[in-house]
Design a protein around this motif. Structure first.
Motif, PDB file in Angstrom:
ATOM      1  N   MET A 127       0.967  -1.311  -0.214  1.00 27.95           N
ATOM      2  CA  MET A 127      -0.039   0.022  -0.145  1.00 27.95           C
ATOM      3  C   MET A 127       0.804   1.283   0.037  1.00 27.95           C
ATOM      4  N   PRO A 128       2.034   1.434   0.616  1.00 30.07           N
ATOM      5  CA  PRO A 128       2.656   2.489   0.689  1.00 30.07           C
ATOM      6  C   PRO A 128       3.318   2.783  -0.797  1.00 30.07           C
ATOM      7  N   HIS A 129       3.622   4.051  -1.021  1.00 26.34           N
ATOM      8  CA  HIS A 129       4.325   4.479  -2.184  1.00 26.34           C
ATOM      9  C   HIS A 129       5.827   4.884  -2.253  1.00 26.34           C
ATOM     10  N   PRO A 130       6.666   3.743  -2.576  1.00 27.67           N
ATOM     11  CA  PRO A 130       8.007   3.906  -2.470  1.00 27.67           C
ATOM     12  C   PRO A 130       8.542   5.046  -3.570  1.00 27.67           C
ATOM     13  N   GLU A 131       7.545   5.134  -4.884  1.00 29.04           N
ATOM     14  CA  GLU A 131       7.952   6.031  -5.900  1.00 29.04           C
ATOM     15  C   GLU A 131       8.063   7.436  -5.309  1.00 29.04           C
ATOM     16  N   ARG A 132       7.382   7.862  -4.145  1.00 27.99           N
ATOM     17  CA  ARG A 132       7.272   9.112  -3.773  1.00 27.99           C
ATOM     18  C   ARG A 132       8.158   9.460  -2.756  1.00 27.99           C
ATOM     19  N   CYS A 133       9.137   8.721  -2.483  1.00 28.23           N
ATOM     20  CA  CYS A 133      10.372   8.904  -1.741  1.00 28.23           C
ATOM     21  C   CYS A 133      11.352   8.312  -1.935  1.00 28.23           C
ATOM     22  N   ALA A 134      12.088   8.221  -3.318  1.00 22.02           N
ATOM     23  CA  ALA A 134      13.243   7.730  -3.677  1.00 22.02           C
ATOM     24  C   ALA A 134      14.287   8.568  -4.471  1.00 22.02           C
ATOM     25  N   GLU A 135      14.354   9.766  -4.144  1.00 19.22           N
ATOM     26  CA  GLU A 135      15.296  10.704  -4.546  1.00 19.22           C
ATOM     27  C   GLU A 135      15.550  11.691  -3.445  1.00 19.22           C
ATOM     28  N   ALA A 136      16.723  12.365  -3.462  1.00 16.15           N
ATOM     29  CA  ALA A 136      17.129  13.347  -2.628  1.00 16.15           C
ATOM     30  C   ALA A 136      16.240  14.497  -2.378  1.00 16.15           C
ATOM     31  N   ILE A 137      15.631  15.171  -3.507  1.00 14.76           N
ATOM     32  CA  ILE A 137      14.863  16.192  -3.341  1.00 14.76           C
ATOM     33  C   ILE A 137      13.433  16.125  -2.415  1.00 14.76           C
ATOM     34  N   PHE A 138      13.178  14.931  -2.367  1.00 18.25           N
ATOM     35  CA  PHE A 138      12.089  14.747  -1.256  1.00 18.25           C
ATOM     36  C   PHE A 138      12.567  14.802   0.277  1.00 18.25           C
ATOM     37  N   ASN A 139      14.053  14.768   0.551  1.00 21.73           N
ATOM     38  CA  ASN A 139      14.274  14.443   1.894  1.00 21.73           C
ATOM     39  C   ASN A 139      14.180  13.173   2.379  1.00 21.73           C
ATOM     40  N   ASN A 140      13.558  12.294   1.756  1.00 23.94           N
ATOM     41  CA  ASN A 140      13.408  11.073   1.919  1.00 23.94           C
ATOM     42  C   ASN A 140      13.655   9.940   1.100  1.00 23.94           C
ATOM     43  N   GLN A 141      14.613   9.068   1.043  1.00 22.19           N
ATOM     44  CA  GLN A 141      14.814   8.260   0.003  1.00 22.19           C
ATOM     45  C   GLN A 141      14.631   6.777   0.470  1.00 22.19           C
ATOM     46  N   ASP A 142      13.752   6.514   1.421  1.00 23.69           N
ATOM     47  CA  ASP A 142      13.573   5.518   1.805  1.00 23.69           C
ATOM     48  C   ASP A 142      13.010   4.213   0.853  1.00 23.69           C
ATOM     49  N   GLY A 143      12.204   5.048  -0.142  1.00 25.00           N
ATOM     50  CA  GLY A 143      11.475   4.098  -1.224  1.00 25.00           C
ATOM     51  C   GLY A 143      12.679   3.606  -2.121  1.00 25.00           C
ATOM     52  N   HIS A 144      13.643   4.183  -2.205  1.00 19.35           N
ATOM     53  CA  HIS A 144      14.768   3.912  -3.108  1.00 19.35           C
ATOM     54  C   HIS A 144      15.210   2.408  -3.087  1.00 19.35           C
ATOM     55  N   CYS A 145      15.118   1.958  -1.950  1.00 20.84           N
ATOM     56  CA  CYS A 145      15.772   0.334  -1.943  1.00 20.84           C
ATOM     57  C   CYS A 145      14.746  -0.553  -2.418  1.00 20.84           C
ATOM     58  N   ILE A 146      13.564  -0.135  -2.478  1.00 22.13           N
ATOM     59  CA  ILE A 146      12.547  -1.169  -3.145  1.00 22.13           C
ATOM     60  C   ILE A 146      12.759  -1.453  -4.810  1.00 22.13           C
ATOM     61  N   PHE A 147      13.244  -0.083  -5.336  1.00 23.66           N
ATOM     62  CA  PHE A 147      13.473   0.038  -6.751  1.00 23.66           C
ATOM     63  C   PHE A 147      14.617  -0.930  -7.104  1.00 23.66           C
ATOM     64  N   ASP A 148      15.835  -0.511  -6.071  1.00 25.48           N
ATOM     65  CA  ASP A 148      17.119  -0.834  -6.093  1.00 25.48           C
ATOM     66  C   ASP A 148      17.183  -2.582  -5.950  1.00 25.48           C
ATOM     67  N   SER A 149      16.419  -2.965  -5.166  1.00 30.44           N
ATOM     68  CA  SER A 149      16.109  -4.343  -4.939  1.00 30.44           C
ATOM     69  C   SER A 149      15.649  -5.078  -6.283  1.00 30.44           C
ATOM     70  N   MET A 150      14.753  -4.459  -6.920  1.00 29.99           N
ATOM     71  CA  MET A 150      14.145  -5.029  -8.091  1.00 29.99           C
ATOM     72  C   MET A 150      15.299  -5.077  -9.262  1.00 29.99           C
ATOM     73  N   LEU A 151      16.035  -4.128  -9.533  1.00 28.40           N
ATOM     74  CA  LEU A 151      17.077  -4.017 -10.236  1.00 28.40           C
ATOM     75  C   LEU A 151      18.175  -4.878  -9.938  1.00 28.40           C
ATOM     76  N   ALA A 152      18.666  -5.260  -8.716  1.00 24.41           N
ATOM     77  CA  ALA A 152      19.670  -6.176  -8.181  1.00 24.41           C
ATOM     78  C   ALA A 152      19.246  -7.600  -8.666  1.00 24.41           C
ATOM     79  N   ALA A 153      17.787  -7.851  -8.342  1.00 23.97           N
ATOM     80  CA  ALA A 153      17.197  -8.992  -8.564  1.00 23.97           C
ATOM     81  C   ALA A 153      17.109  -9.265 -10.106  1.00 23.97           C
TER      82      ALA A 153
END
Lengths: 81, 236
Positions: free
Chosen positions: B201-227
């Motif tokens: 339910m949460p939105h990782p795409e809304r917090c995946a870059e430095a401009i938002f002061n919160n990049q916690d969502g980045h790890c989910i996309f990172d994980s997909m790429l690593a996989a």
């Protein structure tokens, strides 16, 4: 022919909407209300067919789309032919 | 990598997802219209958030029968990675790619706020760049995020480590107070038994870059790429 389909939450599934309506009814003085469950009623116009055939259609429609069997029950009736 | 993002009528996070995939992750984002019938050439699929078909009947119930869904079910059954975010999660539930269903939030309100979630399983294609027990702060925005499933299915989810994210407090404790919507067992995200389909339910795409002061969502996309990088390509 016309059918009515009723979709209701299964017993035991928490219904916050029903609870809010119940509280509002209490506020209005209808304190005898002990529980409210909110569901949906769909009025469906079907092309004329045998009642048995219509019931098979309605059941299939409910199972495939109209109800989510994880949380909802359904029933239907043919109201005019 | 080629990441397909499905656009349903009423999707509204499709472009946010495409932005993260392309501008942040440096991959190729492909917006795929729901009337299309193929996801050929895609390495992974994202079902974005929004209000597909106006949430009519039930959230996700009509989108689930969009022509593209047959291709997505087939893609998922072949082991392709499918990520459903918010309304995308609801569509995956309606499609039967994930078990359970969504109910109205316990408090009835549409909730739009940041929520803490704990990574319960860091051994999935969507969480391998997180640590087990890590607390992420991710925005939620939904009225129907109260995840429900029957007790037998819940036990199976728990036993198979299919619960990937649970709502928690800042310290990582999963309590009733830290459960924003009433979800059973504080569930915020689950994967399927095979592990290649995730809904949250949460939105990782809304917090995946430095401009938002919160990049916690980045790890989910990172994980997909690593996989995907360690993944054998799907048979054509």
């Amino acid at each position: 022919m016309k059918a009515k389909v009723y979709i209701t939450l299964k017993d035991g599934i928490h219904d916050p909407q029903g609870r809010a309506v119940q509280q509002s009814l209490h506020t209005l003085g209808f304190e005898a209300v002990q529980d409210v469950r909110v569901g949906k009623c769909l009025e469906i116009e079907l092309q004329d067919m045998e009642k048995e055939a219509a019931e098979i259609f309605l059941k299939s429609m409910c199972q495939k789309l109209l109800a989510n069997m994880v949380i909802e029950d359904f029933r239907y009736e043919i109201v005019s032919t | 990598m080629n990441i397909g993002i499905i656009v349903f009528p009423g999707s509204n996070c499709d472009r946010d997802c495409a932005h993260v995939v392309s501008a942040v992750m440096g991959q190729s984002a492909h917006l795929i219209w729901h009337q299309d019938k193929s996801v050929q050439g895609m390495d992974a699929i994202i079902l974005p958030g929004g209000f597909s078909y106006g949430d009519y009947l039930r959230t996700g119930s009509i989108a689930r029968f969009s022509p593209i869904m047959e291709a997505i079910i087939e893609f998922a059954n072949r082991g392709g990675l499918v990520l459903g975010i918010c309304n995308g999660f609801q569509i995956l539930l309606e499609a039967g790619l994930l078990p359970g269903a969504m109910l109205r939030n316990t408090g009835l309100s549409f909730i739009c706020e940041d929520a803490y979630v704990r990574v319960e399983n860091a051994d999935t294609p969507f969480s391998n760049q997180c640590e087990a027990g890590q607390v992420l702060n991710l925005p939620i925005a939904h009225a129907e995020g109260n995840y429900y499933t029957d007790p037998v299915t819940l036990s199976a989810l728990q036993a198979n480590a299919q619960i990937v994210f649970r709502y928690c407090d800042k310290e990582g404790k999963c309590t009733t107070a830290s459960n924003p919507n009433g979800s059973i067992d504080n569930i915020a995200g689950i994967r399927n038994a095979q592990g290649n389909v995730l809904g949250l339910m949460p939105h990782p795409e809304r917090c995946a870059e430095a401009i938002f002061n919160n990049q916690d969502g980045h790890c989910i996309f990172d994980s997909m790429l690593a996989a995907l990088r360690g993944h054998t390509p799907l048979p054509a």
